[in-house]
Design an enzyme around this catalytic site. Sequence first.
Site, short mmCIF file in Angstrom:
data_model
loop_
_atom_site.label_atom_id
_atom_site.label_comp_id
_atom_site.label_asym_id
_atom_site.label_seq_id
_atom_site.Cartn_x
_atom_site.Cartn_y
_atom_site.Cartn_z
N ASP A 1 -6.07 14.98 16.97
CA ASP A 1 -7.24 15.87 17.07
C ASP A 1 -8.54 15.10 16.96
O ASP A 1 -8.58 13.94 16.59
CB ASP A 1 -7.18 16.91 15.94
N LYS B 1 -10.33 19.36 19.84
CA LYS B 1 -11.19 20.48 20.22
C LYS B 1 -12.53 20.28 19.56
O LYS B 1 -12.60 20.03 18.38
CB LYS B 1 -10.63 21.81 19.70
N MET C 1 -15.87 25.79 9.27
CA MET C 1 -16.15 26.23 10.64
C MET C 1 -17.28 27.25 10.71
O MET C 1 -17.26 28.13 11.57
CB MET C 1 -14.89 26.83 11.28
#
Length: 259
Positions: A35, A57, A169
């Site tokens: 990742d 991502k 996030m």
Amino acid sequence: MIGTVSLVGAGPGDPGLITVRGLTAIRSADAIVYDRLVSPELLSEARPDARLIYAGKACGSHAMPQAEINALLVELAGQGLRVVRLKGGDPFVFGRGAEEALCLAEAGVPYEVVPGVSSAIAAPAAAGIPVTCRQVATSFAVVTGHTASGEGVDWSRLATAVDTLVVLMGLGQLDAVAAALIANGRAPETPAALIRAGTTTAQQTVTGRLDQLGELARTHRLEPPVLAVVGNVVALRERLGWADEASAAAVAAEIAALA
Ligand SMILES: C[S@@+](CC[C@H](N)C(=O)[O-])C[C@H]1O[C@@H](n2cnc3c(N)ncnc32)[C@H](O)[C@@H]1O
């Protein structure tokens, strides 16, 4: 013969914070699917002939859709390979590791989970903020800020149920997160911190009040990865001197020199 998949937590950013078992898995892997938040230094531990596949991502842009990642893991294991799925922090803390494990289980692929040090705890610790402390905080919760303005998190229950809140996030939603917490009973003056790239040499910490969270991020032009800590434990940072970013780096260098 069918291969195996190890879902490995890479830790919060500092490559020294991976587990021994995670590092062993990386060194013996035939293929590593990794990742965005994984340190390049960890990838340099891979065998020279290992296949390194980026599946990262960034916010809003997907290098590889989740369904494709799941299918890739099954396919690589089907080729008889020893596969490492390397994810930032801990694989089961907002890492979609659970989805991948479910998919592997369904496909009958032998897999293991190697837990990692989550940024949710490690980044505050590296910034001098313990998520719990007797007489200050006896509970903490880790929550996604991604859906702050939509459905998903029950802020009315969360706002006052726990002492320390760690919001992952949530960089683009800090105004909404703060508003939801305040509307549901959290005091606007509650100490709050934003930590960027915690545990890495780029670590940056800014502190203020809950009602200033969004403004703090804009003023300091913080870029991802960032997490927010809300609660009285944030005030302890002033007394935990080691956490001053320069001195923490000096201590880490001294310890590394002894190794
Ligand atoms: C998809 S979640 C994955 C969390 C990961 N599984 C973990 O346990 O740390 C990514 C979010 O974690 C937070 N994050 C990850 N690494 C960070 C770091 N080094 N410093 C601050 N926040 C970090 C940010 O909020 C980022 O948006």
